[in-house]
Design a protein around this motif. Structure first.
Motif, PDB file in Angstrom:
ATOM      1  N   ASP A 114       0.848  -1.179   0.000  1.00 36.80           N
ATOM      2  CA  ASP A 114       0.000   0.000   0.000  1.00 36.80           C
ATOM      3  C   ASP A 114       0.891   1.238   0.000  1.00 36.80           C
ATOM      4  N   GLN A 115       0.793   2.006  -1.079  1.00 35.96           N
ATOM      5  CA  GLN A 115       1.697   3.153  -1.188  1.00 35.96           C
ATOM      6  C   GLN A 115       1.335   4.291  -0.243  1.00 35.96           C
ATOM      7  N   LYS A 116       0.167   4.204   0.359  1.00 33.86           N
ATOM      8  CA  LYS A 116      -0.167   5.203   1.394  1.00 33.86           C
ATOM      9  C   LYS A 116       0.734   4.973   2.610  1.00 33.86           C
ATOM     10  N   ASP A 117       0.974   3.695   2.918  1.00 30.98           N
ATOM     11  CA  ASP A 117       1.831   3.363   4.062  1.00 30.98           C
ATOM     12  C   ASP A 117       3.293   3.664   3.765  1.00 30.98           C
ATOM     13  N   CYS A 118       3.656   3.537   2.501  1.00 35.60           N
ATOM     14  CA  CYS A 118       5.060   3.668   2.122  1.00 35.60           C
ATOM     15  C   CYS A 118       5.130   4.377   0.768  1.00 35.60           C
ATOM     16  N   PRO A 119       5.156   5.704   0.818  1.00 33.56           N
ATOM     17  CA  PRO A 119       5.129   6.444  -0.458  1.00 33.56           C
ATOM     18  C   PRO A 119       6.361   6.194  -1.340  1.00 33.56           C
ATOM     19  N   ARG A 120       7.461   5.790  -0.737  1.00 30.29           N
ATOM     20  CA  ARG A 120       8.639   5.540  -1.570  1.00 30.29           C
ATOM     21  C   ARG A 120       9.542   4.504  -0.899  1.00 30.29           C
ATOM     22  N   TYR A 121       9.993   3.543  -1.702  1.00 30.82           N
ATOM     23  CA  TYR A 121      10.940   2.543  -1.194  1.00 30.82           C
ATOM     24  C   TYR A 121      12.088   2.450  -2.184  1.00 30.82           C
ATOM     25  N   THR A 122      13.264   2.846  -1.731  1.00 30.18           N
ATOM     26  CA  THR A 122      14.442   2.837  -2.584  1.00 30.18           C
ATOM     27  C   THR A 122      15.448   1.859  -1.998  1.00 30.18           C
ATOM     28  N   ALA A 123      16.052   1.032  -2.850  1.00 34.52           N
ATOM     29  CA  ALA A 123      17.014   0.065  -2.328  1.00 34.52           C
ATOM     30  C   ALA A 123      18.173  -0.093  -3.298  1.00 34.52           C
ATOM     31  N   SER A 166      18.135 -10.948  10.077  1.00 31.89           N
ATOM     32  CA  SER A 166      18.465 -10.348   8.790  1.00 31.89           C
ATOM     33  C   SER A 166      19.574  -9.311   8.896  1.00 31.89           C
ATOM     34  N   ALA A 167      20.133  -9.154  10.114  1.00 34.33           N
ATOM     35  CA  ALA A 167      21.146  -8.121  10.313  1.00 34.33           C
ATOM     36  C   ALA A 167      22.452  -8.471   9.603  1.00 34.33           C
ATOM     37  N   VAL A 168      23.204  -7.459   9.254  1.00 30.76           N
ATOM     38  CA  VAL A 168      24.489  -7.631   8.580  1.00 30.76           C
ATOM     39  C   VAL A 168      25.529  -8.080   9.613  1.00 30.76           C
ATOM     40  N   SER A 169      26.294  -9.118   9.254  1.00 31.37           N
ATOM     41  CA  SER A 169      27.341  -9.587  10.166  1.00 31.37           C
ATOM     42  C   SER A 169      28.650  -9.688   9.388  1.00 31.37           C
ATOM     43  N   VAL A 170      29.699 -10.171  10.056  1.00 36.20           N
ATOM     44  CA  VAL A 170      30.998 -10.303   9.386  1.00 36.20           C
ATOM     45  C   VAL A 170      30.934 -11.289   8.227  1.00 36.20           C
ATOM     46  N   LYS A 171      29.967 -12.215   8.320  1.00 36.44           N
ATOM     47  CA  LYS A 171      29.896 -13.239   7.277  1.00 36.44           C
ATOM     48  C   LYS A 171      29.090 -12.791   6.061  1.00 36.44           C
ATOM     49  N   THR A 172      28.429 -11.635   6.171  1.00 36.11           N
ATOM     50  CA  THR A 172      27.522 -11.194   5.109  1.00 36.11           C
ATOM     51  C   THR A 172      28.252 -11.009   3.783  1.00 36.11           C
ATOM     52  N   LYS A 173      27.635 -11.514   2.704  1.00 33.27           N
ATOM     53  CA  LYS A 173      28.256 -11.386   1.380  1.00 33.27           C
ATOM     54  C   LYS A 173      27.555 -10.330   0.551  1.00 33.27           C
ATOM     55  N   ASN A 174      26.199 -10.308   0.652  1.00 34.09           N
ATOM     56  CA  ASN A 174      25.423  -9.353  -0.145  1.00 34.09           C
ATOM     57  C   ASN A 174      24.514  -8.563   0.775  1.00 34.09           C
ATOM     58  N   ILE A 175      24.460  -7.244   0.536  1.00 30.08           N
ATOM     59  CA  ILE A 175      23.562  -6.463   1.394  1.00 30.08           C
ATOM     60  C   ILE A 175      22.582  -5.643   0.574  1.00 30.08           C
ATOM     61  N   VAL A 176      21.437  -5.391   1.233  1.00 29.98           N
ATOM     62  CA  VAL A 176      20.433  -4.496   0.671  1.00 29.98           C
ATOM     63  C   VAL A 176      20.469  -3.227   1.504  1.00 29.98           C
ATOM     64  N   ILE A 177      20.621  -2.103   0.819  1.00 31.54           N
ATOM     65  CA  ILE A 177      20.553  -0.828   1.539  1.00 31.54           C
ATOM     66  C   ILE A 177      19.172  -0.243   1.310  1.00 31.54           C
ATOM     67  N   GLU A 178      18.441  -0.131   2.396  1.00 26.72           N
ATOM     68  CA  GLU A 178      17.083   0.410   2.305  1.00 26.72           C
ATOM     69  C   GLU A 178      17.096   1.893   2.636  1.00 26.72           C
ATOM     70  N   SER A 179      16.485   2.686   1.749  1.00 31.95           N
ATOM     71  CA  SER A 179      16.345   4.116   1.991  1.00 31.95           C
ATOM     72  C   SER A 179      14.923   4.444   1.590  1.00 31.95           C
ATOM     73  N   ALA A 180      14.030   4.538   2.587  1.00 27.68           N
ATOM     74  CA  ALA A 180      12.613   4.574   2.255  1.00 27.68           C
ATOM     75  C   ALA A 180      11.911   5.752   2.919  1.00 27.68           C
ATOM     76  N   ASN A 181      10.689   5.945   2.495  1.00 30.77           N
ATOM     77  CA  ASN A 181       9.855   6.974   3.101  1.00 30.77           C
ATOM     78  C   ASN A 181       8.560   6.318   3.559  1.00 30.77           C
ATOM     79  N   PHE A 182       8.344   6.301   4.870  1.00 23.45           N
ATOM     80  CA  PHE A 182       7.145   5.659   5.431  1.00 23.45           C
ATOM     81  C   PHE A 182       6.174   6.710   5.964  1.00 23.45           C
ATOM     82  N   ASP A 183       4.944   6.277   6.123  1.00 23.79           N
ATOM     83  CA  ASP A 183       3.947   7.154   6.729  1.00 23.79           C
ATOM     84  C   ASP A 183       4.355   7.477   8.174  1.00 23.79           C
TER      85      ASP A 183
END
Lengths: 777, 349
Positions: free
Chosen positions: A210-219, A323-340
């Protein structure tokens, strides 16, 4: 909001004097609460630990040999920190060094071993101590070189950002404000990221329910080559801004949040089931274990970030532990979002979490900055760890719309009380990023920059113009116009009169809290259930809204008796009671008197004097019984038929419990007293002499003065009957009481003859004999 | 006849000497009674004259009356002398140690908070503001919503609230501002009111107390403007803190006013210098200024909730913390002194 100046300087040129910057910000609405200056550290140099041995005479101390370079040589230093190791580079305070906490280092013997200086900790050096415990471990630097320049300390402004200015919760936002204030340009450059050929969309699928809850989700999606520690410049800045460095991914997230005001969250991509992100409401019964290790139950009022199966974050609040990033993490998602904002606030409230991200999201942040912030984070991680960034940023958003606001200059000038030149209006708003779209006579139309989510209407622009011009630039005038008719507030007036009366009668005014504990209520024999309950009290001391003031004042009187022989204390305040579903507030005065055996009668005299001064007449007392009151010394107070209060002594058993002597108290309901108070009427003092007789009457013991008055009755020549004294005991016979009264006779228009008065006395005596079987002494 | 003549003569000799040598006023009074009283010796003589013949009566009467005048004069004279002598001695006989404390007068003391609150009310009273009170138990609507602080507004966090019902609809007012709405709804315009009273926030440390006092003010009229806000509050500040104090206004944010301001007065100790004798001023934490109150032009939304047409009317409002002003006036360093109610504290004011 802590603003390290070196960071701010990256984005705008600053004035030479910090005080000028501080002043400009403060006088335009960004209060500077404190300025931290970097510590001066003369005599502190770089050293290297050559050896560490146990102290011969103390378990917790070590004896180290530290090389402080050619000039200062090798020296023995006794150290108490557990983290000191051979080979570490450290900051050494040489003898004579003066530290920011005022300590002056001297050569001293510590348990028999000479110590030629001190290995310093962050605290001792006056540095923000967000990081290590024990001695400060530094990087490799030439031995003996001054440490001051290497400390990483910065001048820091601690700004109080008002809740409307979410845009100022980032260094860049502050830079914009500073640029507008000082007429400077802001220097923001686009982040530089090298993308791989593989598209991010191949690695991660994002869905927003629902874009009302989350007007923008950038990753952004990145592939790491191991997660290195953050470099010193980054951890220094974070520490100066008040963050604790953790690992590169987290640190970069915090760094970008503090720089842009855009919260960033990093997920371990390989922990996301189905390589999927779904922004949705939580399902009833779903659970998440957040980063702090606490399991939390969710429901549909909470917005979550989920993978294919389960929630991986409470949106805008905190991520999950898995889902947290640890020393073993190989791939990460950077979330930069706009929520209600409201949803984030609710989620945070429900979870009882207030994070830096929440304080930003809940205020409503600029939806246009998710993308540059995501890129900035990708750029930094790439630059600092050599990570690859997958092509293209995932960006799901509602269409961006520009907002416009009209400014009527007539309204502006009327509101401020003086004309602001049109030129000034345009200059100020343009400096703040507003774009003038059109002009129609006095009305200007502006496009609002997206980072000013708080500006919605013309009065917001009035404020912008006023604050940028400085409030001191406006004139100061007394109100013109019609003077309204005064409004009477009889309760307030009477309360003030009551206070003055009791003060002039020797009472001290107390001011106590309006709430009491259940225990206190119980002790005074009051039912807790009769009280209005505070559902979220600060402590058990303050759980019930009080229904009376006696339980607040008696303990104070008891305490006061430790310092004085007698206590006169009063308070006026509201008391709170329930009446069905309604709450009722009444203003009362309670006065307590602890003054030996005569307290009750003294207090009654005080009450009578006070009531008469307020114009309350026909005051009557009838025996009564109150909680913990003396069964023989308690009375309700009436004015005519109206109950206005009570007068009582504490039950002697209860007084004893408090370790106090007799304590009397009175309570008046001020509203009823105010209604009972009448305007005083003037009666001229008698012109003709009056005649006075004293009379001692012996009656049955429980006969009251009031009964005596009733028996005498009234006569137009009898002006007053005064009470003189009463006596019980020897010489009267059993169960008898003697009362002496004084009768005052006076005729209004002539001199009264003694014979007339004597005849009346005979009449009254006969009535007393008849009605009360009285003996005359 | 001559016997009476001799009697008068003898009386003259003895009486005048006795009177002139009387040692004190009691003795003197005894002579007055002895000679001139109802049964006094001279009175008797004068009375006996009535039985005499006219000629004799005239002569003796003259003598006797002369003697009466002499005795009277002599009594008066000696009376004055004795009085003068007695008063001459009072310095010694009635000496009091003037450094010794007097009998304790039973005067009480108004709590310092009340003193300051009444002073504020009186200053605003002189500027035409009447007192308006409203309840301490409030609804969410009056305490927040009607003041432009809707549900979920971050400003609610700065006013941590005590709730009286599980649904959080009933609460203890966090400021006196709900009274603004009630004043607007019930009183005629133009309007000038001050709203004093107890308010509550869930907070307790050396500068915060879960209960404290505010004096709030509201003025609404057709031509109200920011210059009038400044003028009114500057006048107040100089009346309250002293005519030589300076006043400054800083922009701030409150949901119920716009523009919003905070007012500072110059520090009474360092006079804006921030330093005293080279050391940072402790009274103002070296800032040179003391924050006194929040104020602003009433937000149009708030006017609407009060039933006032924002197109026709404008207003300004302000709120002062009574405790802070009290602490500044007497240099009280911890707010909790004000609620200790220690008699040794209360007696000082």
């Amino acid at each position: 909001m802590k603003i390290p100046l070196s960071w701010l300087r990256d984005y705008v040129a600053l004035p030479a004097k910090v005080a000028d910057l501080e002043d400009a910000l403060r006088m335009s609405g960004t209060e500077i609460e404190r300025i931290y200056h970097p510590p001066k550290l003369p005599g502190v140099v770089v050293g290297r630990v050559l050896s560490v041995k146990k102290h011969p005479n103390a378990d917790k101390l070590t004896v180290t040999m530290v090389d402080t370079g050619a000039k200062h040589g090798k020296r023995t230093i006794v150290c108490g920190a557990p983290n000191v190791r051979k080979g570490l580079y450290v900051a050494v305070a040489l003898p004579g060094a003066k530290l920011p906490n005022g300590a002056v280092i001297k050569e001293v013997k510590v348990r028999g071993v000479r110590s030629e200086g001190m290995i310093a900790s962050e605290d001792e050096l006056g540095l923000s101590s967000e990081g290590q415990h024990g001695v400060l471990v530094i990087e490799k630097h030439p031995l003996g070189s001054p440490f001051e320049k290497l400390s990483g300390a910065d001048t820091i402004l601690d700004a109080e950002v008002t809740p409307n200015r979410a845009d100022e919760l980032g260094v860049i936002g502050i830079a914009r404000e500073v640029a507008a204030l000082l007429g400077k340009k802001i220097k923001v450059r686009a982040p530089k990221v090298k993308f791989t050929k593989v598209g991010a969309g191949k690695k991660l699928h994002v869905e927003v329910k629902d874009q009302k809850d989350c007007p923008r989700y950038t990753a952004a999606v990145l592939s790491l080559k191991g997660l290195k520690d953050s470099p010193r410049w980054l951890t220094d800045r974070l520490k100066n801004a008040g963050y604790r460095p953790i690992n590169l991914a987290v640190d970069v997230g915090n760094y970008v949040m503090h720089e842009w005001g855009q919260p960033i969250h990093a997920f371990d991509l390989d922990k996301l089931s189905g390589r999927k992100i779904v922004v949705r409401r939580a399902r009833a019964g779903e659970r998440i274990v957040t980063l702090d290790g606490i399991e939390r139950r969710l429901d549909s009022s909470t917005l979550v970030i989920a993978d294919e199966k389960k929630p991986v974050a409470i949106a805008g609040v905190m991520g999950s532990l898995d889902s947290a990033v640890s020393v073993k993490t190989k791939n990460i998602v950077i979330e930069s979002a706009n929520f209600d904002p409201l949803l984030v606030r609710k989620g945070a409230k429900k979870a009882g979490l207030r994070t830096e991200a929440v304080t930003r999201f809940e205020k409503g942040i600029d939806p246009e900055m998710t993308e540059p912030a995501a890129l900035r984070a990708a750029e930094l991680i790439q630059r600092l760890s050599g990570a690859s960034v997958y092509q293209g940023i995932i960006d799901i958003r509602v269409e961006s719309k520009s907002r416009t606001v009209l400014l009527d200059q007539v309204y502006l000038n009327e509101m401020l009380g003086q004309k602001v030149p049109d030129r000034e209006v345009r200059r100020i708003l343009s400096a703040l990023g507003f774009k003038l779209l059109s002009t129609e006579s006095d009305v200007l139309e502006f496009e609002v920059p997206s980072f000013r989510q708080d500006v919605r209407a013309s009065h917001d622009l009035v404020e912008e113009i006023a604050r940028m011009r400085g409030f001191d630039s406006f004139q100061s005038l007394l109100p013109s116009g019609r003077m309204p008719a005064p409004i009477a507030s009889p309760l307030f007036t009477l309360e003030r009169q009551v206070k003055q009366a009791f003060v002039s009668l020797g009472f001290l005014e107390a001011v106590t809290f309006s709430f009491i504990s259940k225990e206190r209520a119980k002790r005074f024999g009051l039912k807790a259930s009769a009280h209005i309950l505070i559902t979220n009290p600060l402590s058990a001391e303050h759980e019930l809204m009080r229904t009376e003031l006696v339980s607040s004042l008696v303990p104070l009187a008891v305490e006061g008796l430790k310092h004085k022989d007698s206590i006169r204390l009063f308070e006026t305040a509201n008391v709170y009671t329930k009446s069905g579903r309604k709450t009722v507030e009444r203003r009362v005065i309670t006065a307590v008197l602890a003054a030996g055996d005569d307290a009750w009668k003294t207090l009654k005299g005080i009450l009578e004097a006070a009531l008469s001064s307020f114009g309350v007449e026909s005051v009557k007392f009838t025996p009564a019984q109150f909680s913990k009151s003396h069964p023989g010394r308690s009375a309700k107070v009436y004015s005519g038929r109206r109950a206005i209060g009570h007068l009582a002594e504490l039950h002697p058993e209860f007084s004893e419990e408090w370790g106090a002597g007799r304590i009397s108290y009175l309570t008046l309901d001020l509203e009823s007293t105010s209604t009972a108070a009448k305007e005083k009427e003037f009666t001229p003092p008698p012109v003709f002499p009056s005649i006075t007789y004293d009379l001692s009457v012996v009656v049955k013991e429980r006969t009251t003065f009031e009964e005596l008055l009733l028996a005498i009755g009234s006569h137009k020549l009898l002006k007053r009957v005064e009470f003189v004294e009463s006596y019980t005991g020897k010489g009267l016979g059993r169960n008898k009481r003697s009362m002496t009264i004084r009768l005052n006779f006076n005729a209004d228009k002539r001199t009264l003859e003694e014979e007339e008065a004597k005849d009346l006395m005979e009449l009254f005596i006969s009535r007393l004999k008849e009605k009360l079987q009285a003996d005359i002494r | 006849m001559s016997a009476l003549k001799d009697k008068i003569k003898a009386l003259k000799e003895s009486a005048l000497i006795r009177i002139e040598t009387a040692r004190n006023s009691e003795e003197l009074e005894s002579y007055r009674v002895k000679y001139l009283g109802r049964k006094g010796q001279l009175t008797e003589i004068l009375r006996s004259l009535t039985e005499m013949e006219k000629k004799e009566r005239a002569e003796l009467g003259k003598r006797a009356n002369e003697l009466k005048v002499r005795i009277e004069n002599s009594l008066k004279k000696r009376g004055k002398e004795l009085a003068a002598e007695r008063f001459r001695k009072v310095e010694l006989s009635e000496w009091i140690d003037v450094t010794e404390p007097g009998f304790k007068a039973g005067m009480g003391h108004l709590h310092p908070i009340s003193q300051v609150l009444y002073e504020m009310i009186d200053i605003f009273g002189r500027l035409g503001f009447s007192v308006f009170e409203s309840p301490e138990v409030e609804s969410d609507f009056y305490n927040f919503q009607a003041l432009n602080i809707p549900k979920g507004h971050p400003a609610r966090d700065t006013q941590d609230t005590f709730y009286l019902s599980k649904d959080e609809q009933l609460l203890l007012r966090t400021h006196t501002s709900p009274g603004q709405i009630k004043a607007m709804k019930t009183l005629p315009l133009p309007l000038r009111v001050v709203l004093p009273g107890r308010v509550y926030r869930r907070d307790s440390d050396p500068t915060h107390s879960p209960m404290f006092f505010q004096v709030e003010g509201l003025l609404i009229d057709e031509q109200t403007n920011f210059a009038q806000l400044k003028g009114t509050l500057s006048t107040f500040a100089r009346e309250f803190f002293g005519q030589r104090r300076k006043v400054r206004f800083r922009p701030h944010h409150f949901p119920f006013t716009e523009p919003s301001a905070e007012m500072d007065v110059s520090c009474g100790v360092c006079r804006t210098a921030g330093r005293v004798g080279g050391v940072p001023c402790r009274a103002c934490h070296a800032s040179g200024w003391l924050e006194i109150m929040g104020a602003g032009m009433v937000h149009p939304t708030v006017l609407k909730y009060g039933g006032v047409d924002p197109k026709k009317y404008r207003g300004f409002a302000f709120g002062i913390g009574v405790e802070r002003a009290t602490m500044l006036r007497w240099n009280i360093n911890d707010i909790h002194h004000l609620y200790s109610n220690d008699v040794r504290f209360l007696e000082q004011f």
